[in-house]
Scaffold this motif. Structure first.
Motif, PDB file in Angstrom:
ATOM      1  N   PHE A   7      24.161 -40.627 -32.482  1.00  0.00           N
ATOM      2  CA  PHE A   7      22.960 -41.732 -32.003  1.00  0.00           C
ATOM      3  C   PHE A   7      22.676 -41.318 -30.691  1.00  0.00           C
ATOM      4  CE2 PHE A   7      24.778 -43.844 -35.720  1.00  0.00           C
ATOM      5  CZ  PHE A   7      23.902 -43.785 -36.476  1.00  0.00           C
ATOM      6  N   PRO A  41      14.898 -45.465 -32.830  1.00  0.00           N
ATOM      7  CA  PRO A  41      15.066 -44.012 -33.286  1.00  0.00           C
ATOM      8  C   PRO A  41      16.318 -43.994 -34.234  1.00  0.00           C
ATOM      9  CG  PRO A  41      14.910 -43.945 -31.135  1.00  0.00           C
ATOM     10  CD  PRO A  41      14.831 -45.422 -31.256  1.00  0.00           C
ATOM     11  N   GLN A  42      16.255 -43.086 -35.293  1.00  0.00           N
ATOM     12  CA  GLN A  42      17.541 -42.959 -36.282  1.00  0.00           C
ATOM     13  C   GLN A  42      17.871 -44.072 -36.943  1.00  0.00           C
ATOM     14  OE1 GLN A  42      19.642 -41.374 -33.241  1.00  0.00           O
ATOM     15  NE2 GLN A  42      20.278 -39.885 -34.612  1.00  0.00           N
ATOM     16  N   TRP A  43      16.666 -45.309 -37.255  1.00  0.00           N
ATOM     17  CA  TRP A  43      16.817 -46.489 -37.856  1.00  0.00           C
ATOM     18  C   TRP A  43      17.480 -46.369 -39.254  1.00  0.00           C
ATOM     19  CZ3 TRP A  43      17.061 -51.463 -36.681  1.00  0.00           C
ATOM     20  CH2 TRP A  43      16.940 -52.221 -37.745  1.00  0.00           C
ATOM     21  N   GLU A  96      19.469 -44.153 -40.329  1.00  0.00           N
ATOM     22  CA  GLU A  96      20.845 -43.373 -40.208  1.00  0.00           C
ATOM     23  C   GLU A  96      21.705 -44.361 -39.504  1.00  0.00           C
ATOM     24  OE1 GLU A  96      18.031 -41.928 -39.286  1.00  0.00           O
ATOM     25  OE2 GLU A  96      18.120 -39.829 -39.215  1.00  0.00           O
TER      26      GLU A  96
END
Lengths: 461, 247, 194
Positions: free
Chosen positions: C27, A43-45, A47
């Motif tokens: 994150f 997830p959120q690679w 970013e």
């Protein structure tokens, strides 16, 4: 590696064995696919990449203070700190540390920096024997060849060739080429090396200014086997490896192995902070062109590199030309933008060993605009006079024609001007286009000529 | 809308049919298109070879030819990207205006004209070659390296063409190896890359390979013809304009 | 001028204007079923992870799964009946013949299968690397979601050496063929206890 041939010539040599090219290309493309799957599962690679890039930008912009903070913490932790301006100074520091302890054998885990410094050769000339313990690097060492890839040093070799090397150097049965069996033989042989070496040198993946610790990442466990059995532990690191705080390691450790080989984290991420009782720990901070690179605004972002090798795996030119064609320790796209900073003349060909397709920049975990830098290095190399005068002459002729509509038109009429210019020439084997490609058909008239007759009237449906 | 038609040098001289198709297609869509007769080239061949400093008069000529249009449209992603990224002139304000007003044909159709249907017919199996400059430079489609939603402007347009079937690829956006002077300087790697691209299209049954970039297609055509392949290349403008010929 | 001073002077002169350090608090990954996620991930990367009920459960699994006739060591007093207690003062080379090391993990990371160990729980730094097989016991409450969460836990810890270990040692250097057991352990097992 000293070669007088440029990338194009070495790549042509590599391409004489098309079956090997296909295999090499396929092996690396498979790793690229693993990288993609791994990125998509995280997830959120994007970013994460953005954040990693911003952290590194901060490091470069505040490197002076971080270095001083790091040095002070290393000393507090009982680590001896050294500074080396260049390869010679680095090698001499290592030699002096070993000599003081009367050590003449050392085991080394993967370190591209010491490869670049030609440390092994330097020490060998002074009677000190170094063994590379990363399996791929060990294979390259016994074959007397530099690594062809920073993460996968012998990716260009077939298992049969490795079997032959093991037969010659480790006495395995002739014809043995099973990867598991060969790895077992190396395990046994190198275990004995680890157990008998008093000194171990490692590279550094990341170092933390806040705590004075440094992190070494491997999958094989070779850095730890060497370091924890040694009485003298040495680490060589480039100035740019710092991160501000320990928590920032989380960002980079999430990106590194996924970008490199599609693995969620390297098997071993070892955080070295203090020597164990009775052990000496030494850390050498190496400049070797890094402070000079900081002075080049167009290129300083390349200092963000975390050496994952992702740009090599995705680069079609790398996959189809092999790492050794780059005649530089660090090959592929990242090597092609790092090498000219160190020696523009010797590496003048490397920024041209690219189609500027841009895939490298897209996989880069720290978002270095690699293909933009390749373009900019081309400009720099030409400006500094490192391109062939024949090329300059034809470029000037082309620029002249293209800046004059009259000359351009006249040239077009006499047999399609473009066919007489790069990339085209006459149909013969000396023309690199025609060697394996047919020429485009030359139409009866150009669009400009057609338009003069048929335009600018509207075309009715 | 006043459109300045930019036909890159090699398209002008070697692929006039693609240029004609571009002109006709834009006219069919109601555009007021003119072709400034004194145009030559965007200067990319010099710049990509490290000679951007020699492109000044070429750039000035470009600015002279293409100032004053609502849009400048060209059937070549690579040249458009070069202009967007590198066009500077004595008249910098005019150069900047051009950099923001120049469009590659596909993105002009999808982003400016926002066309939703086309009267085109091309009953063939077609493989799409994503030119790298179109893909990673102009973002004509999503790049396989990124974790981001999928889209493809060329595919969107080709889906409007009756009878056309888009074929698959193992490697959806791999470079063909043309690379400007790279195709000569690095002949061995360039050809190998081209051969592998062409093989991927053939393997999936493409009759035609199409692209918004003729430079890639020219390179692949050279390889196809040398190897006596039945696969043909065709610029996307010719497919999108195909109704006038096929019907 | 020393190399130190000249390097630092060049760095100071050439470094660009300060660029802000980004916030990394955004994150976040959903933290449901961390145990299940951890086990799936660890098994996927070539390790063996099991949810266990008790230390006795671990002991019987070890007896069944390993050659306990060979040298088995541990830093956990609770395992003294099946393992030799490893001393932190002997020569690290003396662990060369260890078949199995059983140690306690400080935490485990669900997103990648790695466990965090410091030298205090290792006994000696070399132990998790030199033994032929490695077993790590982690409390279920010590499983975190991501590396960010892991570093949040160890942010201010004062260790001399610590490491994440994410499976058996491996190499794919020969033709990209995956081989488990490069230089470190041939296998790694994680027992997750309540």
């Amino acid at each position: 590696m000293k070669s007088t041939l440029d990338h194009a010539a070495l790549a042509e040599e590599f391409n004489k064995d098309e079956e090997r090219v296909d295999w090499h290309d396929g092996a690396l493309w498979w790793i690229r696919q693993k990288r993609d799957r791994s990125a998509h599962r995280t997830p959120q690679w994007e970013e994460l990449r953005e954040t990693a890039s911003a952290i590194k930008a901060n490091v470069i912009s505040n490197l002076h203070d971080y270095l001083i903070q790091f040095e002070s913490n290393l000393k507090k932790n009982g680590v001896n700190v050294y500074w080396a301006a260049d390869a010679d100074e680095h090698n001499q520091i290592v030699y002096n540390i070993l000599k003081a302890k009367n050590i003449n054998q050392m085991v080394k885990s993967k370190s591209m920096l010491t490869e670049e410094c030609h440390l092994n050769e330097y020490l060998a000339e002074r009677g000190i024997d170094v063994i590379n313990s990363d399996l791929g690097e060990y294979i390259q060492q016994i074959d007397n060849e530099p690594p062809s890839h920073i993460v996968l040093p012998c990716i260009h070799k077939r298992k049969e060739e490795i079997g032959e090397l093991f037969h010659e150097h480790l006495g395995t049965e002739k014809g043995l080429s099973d990867p598991t069996l060969l790895t077992r033989v190396a395990r046994k042989h190198l275990r004995n090396v680890f157990l008998t070496r008093r000194a171990a040198l490692t590279g550094v993946n990341f170092a933390v200014a806040e705590t004075g610790e440094y992190v070494v990442c491997t999958n094989e466990g070779n850095a730890d086997m060497g370091a924890h059995l040694s009485e003298v532990q040495i680490a060589s690191m480039g100035l740019e490896k710092l991160v501000p705080e320990r928590k920032h390691l989380g960002v980079f450790l999430r990106l590194l192995a996924r970008s490199a080989i599609g693995q969620p984290i390297t098997i071993y991420s070892s955080h070295f902070r203090k020597p164990r009782p009775g052990q000496e720990m030494h850390l050498i901070l190496v400049d070797k062109g890094r402070s000079a690179l900081m002075a080049r605004p167009d290129f300083r972002e390349s200092l963000k590199c975390i050496k994952c090798g992702g740009c090599m795996n995705t680069c079609p030119v790398y996959r189809k030309s092999g790492g050794l064609s780059y005649h530089n320790t660090i090959s592929g796209p990242i090597g092609a933008i790092l090498a000219p900073n160190l020696d523009m003349k010797q590496h003048a060909d490397l920024p041209f060993a690219s189609t500027l397709c841009g895939s490298c920049s897209n996989v880069c975990p720290v978002k270095i605009p690699i293909h933009d830098q390749l373009y900019k290095w081309r400009q720099e190399i030409v400006k500094q006079g490192y391109s062939a005068s024949r090329k300059t002459f034809s470029m000037k002729a082309m620029a002249l024609t293209l800046s004059s509509p009259e000359m351009y038109k006249a040239a077009g009429k006499t047999g399609r001007w473009i066919l007489n210019h790069a990339p085209f020439a006459i149909n013969n084997k000396l023309n690199p286009w025609y060697k394996q490609r047919d020429m485009p058909d030359s139409p009866k008239q150009s669009f400009g000529e057609w338009y003069a007759k048929n335009g600018p009237k509207r075309v009715d449906n | 809308m006043k459109i300045g038609l930019f036909i890159p040098c090699y398209v002008n001289q070697l692929y006039p049919s693609a240029a004609i198709a571009t002109l006709e297609l834009l006219q069919k869509l109601g555009m007021d298109v003119s072709y400034p007769a004194k145009q030559t080239c965007c200067g990319q061949p010099m710049a990509n070879s490290g000679y951007e400093h020699l492109t000044q008069s070429c750039n000035d000529l470009f600015v002279e030819n293409f100032s004053g249009f609502d849009y400048i449209v060209a059937p070549s992603a690579s040249c458009v990207l070069h202009v967007k990224d590198h066009l500077h002139g004595n008249d910098e304000a005019a150069a900047k205006e051009i950099r923001t007003r120049i469009y590659e044909l596909v993105e002009f159709l999808t982003d400016v004209l926002k066309i939703e249907n086309l009267d085109a017919h091309f009953p063939h199996k077609v493989g799409i070659h994503q030119s790298c400059h179109g893909l990673r430079g102009l973002h004509l489609a999503q790049m396989s390296e990124l974790v981001a939603p999928d889209f493809s402007k060329p595919r969107k347009l080709l889906n409007m063409v009756k009878g056309l079937e888009i074929t698959d690829l193992d490697r959806v956006d791999e470079c063909c190896g043309f690379g400007g002077l790279f195709c000569i300087a690095e002949e061995a790697v360039s050809v190998k890359m081209g051969k592998d691209r062409v093989a991927d299209h053939s393997k999936h049954g493409a009759e035609y390979i199409t692209s918004p970039d003729l430079s890639c297609l020219m390179h692949m055509e050279g390889i196809l013809q040398r190897n006596k392949s039945n696969v043909k290349i065709i610029h996307i403008a010719e497919i999108l304009n195909s109704s006038s010929k096929s019907l | 001028m020393s190399s130190r001073d000249s390097i630092l002077a060049a760095v100071l002169k050439n470094q660009p204007p300060i660029s802000a350090l980004p916030d990394i608090s955004m994150f976040k990954v959903p933290e449901s079923d961390l145990r299940g996620k951890y086990i799936d991930m660890f098994n996927e990367i070539g390790g063996f992870a099991y949810a266990v009920e008790s230390m006795d459960d671990i002991k019987s699994r070890i007896k069944a799964g390993f050659d306990t006739e060979k040298r088995v060591i541990s830093t956990l007093p609770a395992l003294s009946d099946i393992a030799e207690f490893c001393s932190s003062s002997v020569d690290p080379h003396s662990f060369e013949d260890v078949e199995l090391a059983i140690i306690e993990g400080r935490l485990a990371v669900a997103e990648n299968g790695a466990v965090w160990l410091t030298e205090e729980v290792m006994g000696q730094r070399i132990i998790p690397y030199i033994s032929q097989h490695l077993a790590v016991i982690v409390r279920e409450s010590d499983i975190v979601s991501t590396m960010h969460d892991a570093y949040a836990r160890i942010a201010s810890e004062d260790y001399g050496f610590g490491g994440f270990i994410g499976g058996p040692s491996k190499t794919a250097d020969i033709e990209q063929a995956l081989v488990l057991g490069a230089h470190g352990p041939l296998s790694m097992t994680v027992y997750i206890i309540k």
